[in-house]
Design a protein around this motif. Structure first.
Motif, mmCIF file in Angstrom:
data_model
loop_
_atom_site.group_PDB
_atom_site.id
_atom_site.type_symbol
_atom_site.label_atom_id
_atom_site.label_comp_id
_atom_site.label_asym_id
_atom_site.label_seq_id
_atom_site.Cartn_x
_atom_site.Cartn_y
_atom_site.Cartn_z
ATOM 1 N N GLY A 22 1.039 -1.501 0.131
ATOM 2 C CA GLY A 22 -0.106 0.551 -0.001
ATOM 3 C C GLY A 22 1.048 1.439 0.006
ATOM 4 N N LEU A 23 2.398 1.325 0.488
ATOM 5 C CA LEU A 23 3.211 2.645 0.394
ATOM 6 C C LEU A 23 3.885 2.244 -1.063
ATOM 7 C CD1 LEU A 23 4.279 2.323 3.908
ATOM 8 C CD2 LEU A 23 2.954 3.449 3.537
ATOM 9 N N LEU A 24 4.063 1.782 -0.592
ATOM 10 C CA LEU A 24 5.155 1.646 -2.453
ATOM 11 C C LEU A 24 4.278 1.386 -3.925
ATOM 12 C CD1 LEU A 24 7.396 -1.050 -1.418
ATOM 13 C CD2 LEU A 24 7.820 1.339 -1.502
ATOM 14 N N ILE A 25 2.525 0.993 -4.195
ATOM 15 C CA ILE A 25 2.031 0.875 -5.146
ATOM 16 C C ILE A 25 1.004 1.740 -4.528
ATOM 17 C CG2 ILE A 25 1.225 -0.493 -6.652
ATOM 18 C CD1 ILE A 25 3.019 -2.741 -6.234
ATOM 19 N N LYS A 26 0.156 3.126 -5.532
ATOM 20 C CA LYS A 26 -0.582 3.921 -5.302
ATOM 21 C C LYS A 26 -1.509 4.213 -6.231
ATOM 22 C CE LYS A 26 1.714 6.308 -1.979
ATOM 23 N NZ LYS A 26 1.356 6.062 -0.399
ATOM 24 N N GLU A 27 -1.281 3.086 -7.368
ATOM 25 C CA GLU A 27 -2.287 3.093 -8.488
ATOM 26 C C GLU A 27 -2.132 1.476 -9.363
ATOM 27 O OE1 GLU A 27 -2.947 6.311 -10.908
ATOM 28 O OE2 GLU A 27 -1.786 5.282 -12.460
ATOM 29 N N THR A 28 -2.788 0.698 -9.611
ATOM 30 C CA THR A 28 -2.991 -0.197 -10.035
ATOM 31 C C THR A 28 -3.840 -0.353 -11.413
ATOM 32 O OG1 THR A 28 -3.487 -1.457 -7.696
ATOM 33 C CG2 THR A 28 -3.964 -2.853 -9.840
ATOM 34 N N SER A 29 -2.789 -0.894 -12.442
ATOM 35 C CA SER A 29 -2.785 -0.175 -14.103
ATOM 36 C C SER A 29 -3.502 -1.571 -14.707
ATOM 37 C CB SER A 29 -2.118 1.005 -14.348
ATOM 38 O OG SER A 29 -2.526 2.605 -13.420
ATOM 39 N N TYR A 30 -4.078 -1.184 -15.814
ATOM 40 C CA TYR A 30 -3.759 -2.750 -17.057
ATOM 41 C C TYR A 30 -4.801 -1.957 -18.379
ATOM 42 C CZ TYR A 30 -8.342 -3.102 -14.733
ATOM 43 O OH TYR A 30 -9.875 -2.930 -14.312
ATOM 44 N N THR A 31 -4.505 -2.649 -19.050
ATOM 45 C CA THR A 31 -4.844 -2.590 -20.514
ATOM 46 C C THR A 31 -5.762 -3.783 -20.739
ATOM 47 O OG1 THR A 31 -3.407 -0.851 -20.649
ATOM 48 C CG2 THR A 31 -4.979 -1.749 -23.109
ATOM 49 N N THR A 32 -6.698 -3.633 -21.342
ATOM 50 C CA THR A 32 -7.923 -5.310 -22.298
ATOM 51 C C THR A 32 -8.003 -4.015 -23.384
ATOM 52 O OG1 THR A 32 -9.919 -3.954 -21.367
ATOM 53 C CG2 THR A 32 -8.736 -6.018 -19.546
ATOM 54 N N MET A 112 -13.292 3.300 -3.600
ATOM 55 C CA MET A 112 -12.563 2.851 -4.903
ATOM 56 C C MET A 112 -12.342 3.952 -6.942
ATOM 57 S SD MET A 112 -12.897 -0.308 -7.698
ATOM 58 C CE MET A 112 -11.683 -1.125 -8.590
ATOM 59 N N LEU A 113 -11.320 4.305 -6.428
ATOM 60 C CA LEU A 113 -11.551 5.358 -7.432
ATOM 61 C C LEU A 113 -10.935 5.246 -8.877
ATOM 62 C CD1 LEU A 113 -10.064 7.848 -5.551
ATOM 63 C CD2 LEU A 113 -12.236 8.419 -5.968
ATOM 64 N N LYS A 114 -11.567 4.921 -10.076
ATOM 65 C CA LYS A 114 -11.581 4.193 -10.639
ATOM 66 C C LYS A 114 -11.528 4.547 -12.703
ATOM 67 C CE LYS A 114 -12.644 0.188 -13.338
ATOM 68 N NZ LYS A 114 -13.966 -0.898 -13.874
ATOM 69 N N ILE A 129 -11.673 -1.644 -30.011
ATOM 70 C CA ILE A 129 -11.611 -1.339 -28.675
ATOM 71 C C ILE A 129 -10.666 -1.163 -27.530
ATOM 72 C CG2 ILE A 129 -13.062 -0.522 -26.488
ATOM 73 C CD1 ILE A 129 -15.720 -0.752 -28.229
ATOM 74 N N THR A 130 -9.476 -0.032 -26.928
ATOM 75 C CA THR A 130 -8.458 -0.605 -25.883
ATOM 76 C C THR A 130 -8.858 0.378 -24.934
ATOM 77 O OG1 THR A 130 -7.273 -0.694 -27.443
ATOM 78 C CG2 THR A 130 -5.672 -0.594 -25.664
ATOM 79 N N LEU A 131 -9.066 -0.654 -23.576
ATOM 80 C CA LEU A 131 -9.573 0.398 -22.014
ATOM 81 C C LEU A 131 -7.997 -0.113 -21.598
ATOM 82 C CD1 LEU A 131 -11.508 0.863 -20.092
ATOM 83 C CD2 LEU A 131 -12.195 -1.364 -20.162
ATOM 84 N N ASN A 132 -7.974 1.509 -21.476
ATOM 85 C CA ASN A 132 -6.542 1.974 -20.201
ATOM 86 C C ASN A 132 -7.263 2.239 -18.918
ATOM 87 O OD1 ASN A 132 -4.849 1.591 -21.743
ATOM 88 N ND2 ASN A 132 -4.975 3.024 -23.262
ATOM 89 N N THR A 133 -7.441 1.296 -17.925
ATOM 90 C CA THR A 133 -7.598 1.239 -16.367
ATOM 91 C C THR A 133 -6.614 1.625 -15.675
ATOM 92 O OG1 THR A 133 -9.330 -0.393 -16.898
ATOM 93 C CG2 THR A 133 -9.142 0.095 -14.915
ATOM 94 N N SER A 134 -6.945 2.396 -14.711
ATOM 95 C CA SER A 134 -6.269 2.832 -13.507
ATOM 96 C C SER A 134 -7.195 2.971 -12.069
ATOM 97 C CB SER A 134 -5.127 4.174 -13.513
ATOM 98 O OG SER A 134 -6.206 5.291 -13.650
ATOM 99 N N CYS A 135 -6.904 2.133 -11.128
ATOM 100 C CA CYS A 135 -7.736 2.594 -10.074
ATOM 101 C C CYS A 135 -7.056 2.888 -8.901
ATOM 102 C CB CYS A 135 -7.781 0.614 -9.669
ATOM 103 S SG CYS A 135 -9.415 -0.324 -10.564
ATOM 104 N N GLN A 136 -6.928 2.997 -8.014
ATOM 105 C CA GLN A 136 -6.632 4.081 -6.789
ATOM 106 C C GLN A 136 -7.606 3.938 -5.060
ATOM 107 O OE1 GLN A 136 -6.120 8.149 -7.922
ATOM 108 N NE2 GLN A 136 -3.904 7.002 -7.923
ATOM 109 N N SER A 137 -7.443 3.793 -4.249
ATOM 110 C CA SER A 137 -8.254 3.809 -2.864
ATOM 111 C C SER A 137 -8.009 4.850 -2.086
ATOM 112 C CB SER A 137 -8.533 2.810 -2.353
ATOM 113 O OG SER A 137 -9.188 2.723 -1.260
ATOM 114 N N GLU A 138 -9.205 4.974 -1.877
ATOM 115 C CA GLU A 138 -8.961 6.412 -0.589
ATOM 116 C C GLU A 138 -9.130 5.879 0.770
ATOM 117 O OE1 GLU A 138 -12.463 9.537 -1.935
ATOM 118 O OE2 GLU A 138 -12.992 7.226 -1.223
ATOM 119 N N SER A 139 -8.695 4.747 0.690
ATOM 120 C CA SER A 139 -8.450 3.648 1.858
ATOM 121 C C SER A 139 -7.299 2.603 1.918
ATOM 122 C CB SER A 139 -9.692 2.130 2.041
ATOM 123 O OG SER A 139 -9.071 1.757 2.814
#
Length: 179
Positions: A22-32, A112-114, A129-139
Motif C-alpha cells: 500500500g505504501l509503494l504501489i499507489k495505483e493499479t493499472s492495466y489494459t484490455t 475505489m477511484l477508477k 476498443i482499447t481500455l486503459n484502466t487505473s484504480c486507486q483507493s481512498e482507504s
C-alpha cells in the motif's frame, strides 16, 4: 519454541509485505482490448448510449442521469451495482469525449477511484476498443489489496468488453443511416 519463532517470523514478513504494498504501489493499472466486427461509428454510438449499459454490464441495477452536458464532458451519472449480493452506489463522470475516438470515465465507488479510458480505432471495417484502466483507493487497507486483485479487475473488464462485442454484433444497427 524455535518453530513458533519461525512461524511468527513468516507471519510478520507477510504482514510487512502486505502493508508495504500500500505504501509503494499507489495505483493499479492495466489494459484490455476487444475487436468488434462493426464500423467505429456504430460501435461508438452503441457504447456511448447510456440506455445500453445494462446490456453489457449485467451487475448494474440502476443507472440515472445526475446532469448531462451538451458536449458530454462533465456529465455525471449515478449507478447502483450488485456485487456478490451487496449493492454498491457509485458516481460516473465523463472527463473526456471525442466522438468516434475516445471516451474517458471516472468512477467513485466508495473506496475505489477508477479511471477508464476507452480508445476506439477502426481497421479494415472493424473497431478495436482499447481500455486503459487505473484504480486507486481512498482507504490504505484497500490500497494494499488492489495490486493483488489486478488480475480479477482485468478479467472483469475484459468480460464486459466481450459482452459489449456480443451485444453490438448480435443486434441490428440503428446507425445504418450513417453509412
Amino acid at each position: 519454541m524455535k518453530t513458533i519463532k519461525i512461524i511468527l517470523g513468516i507471519i510478520t514478513a507477510i504482514v510487512v509485505v502486505f502493508f508495504a504494498t500500500g505504501l509503494l504501489i499507489k495505483e493499479t493499472s492495466y489494459t484490455t482490448q476487444v475487436t468488434v466486427n462493426k464500423p467505429v461509428k456504430e460501435v461508438f454510438e452503441t457504447f456511448s448510449n447510456s440506455e445500453n449499459i445494462k446490456e453489457w454490464i449485467p451487475e448494474i441495477k440502476s443507472f440515472e442521469v445526475i446532469n448531462e452536458n451538451i458536449g458530454k464532458i462533465g456529465s455525471s451519472y449515478k449507478m447502483v451495482i450488485e456485487n456478490q449480493g451487496q449493492e454498491i452506489a457509485m458516481t460516473q463522470k465523463v472527463i473526456a469525449y471525442v466522438k468516434n475516438e475516445k471516451l474517458t470515465l471516472f468512477f467513485d465507488a466508495e473506496n475505489m477511484l477508477k479511471r477508464d479510458d476507452y480508445i476506439f480505432t477502426e481497421k479494415e471495417g472493424n473497431t478495436i476498443i482499447t481500455l486503459n484502466t487505473s484504480c486507486q483507493s481512498e482507504s490504505f487497507l484497500m490500497a494494499c489489496m488492489f495490486p493483488y486483485f489486478k488480475g480479477t479487475f482485468e478479467k472483469q473488464d475484459q468480460s464486459y468488453l466481450n459482452n459489449l462485442k456480443a451485444f453490438i454484433e448480435e443486434n441490428k444497427s440503428s446507425v445504418d443511416s450513417f453509412q
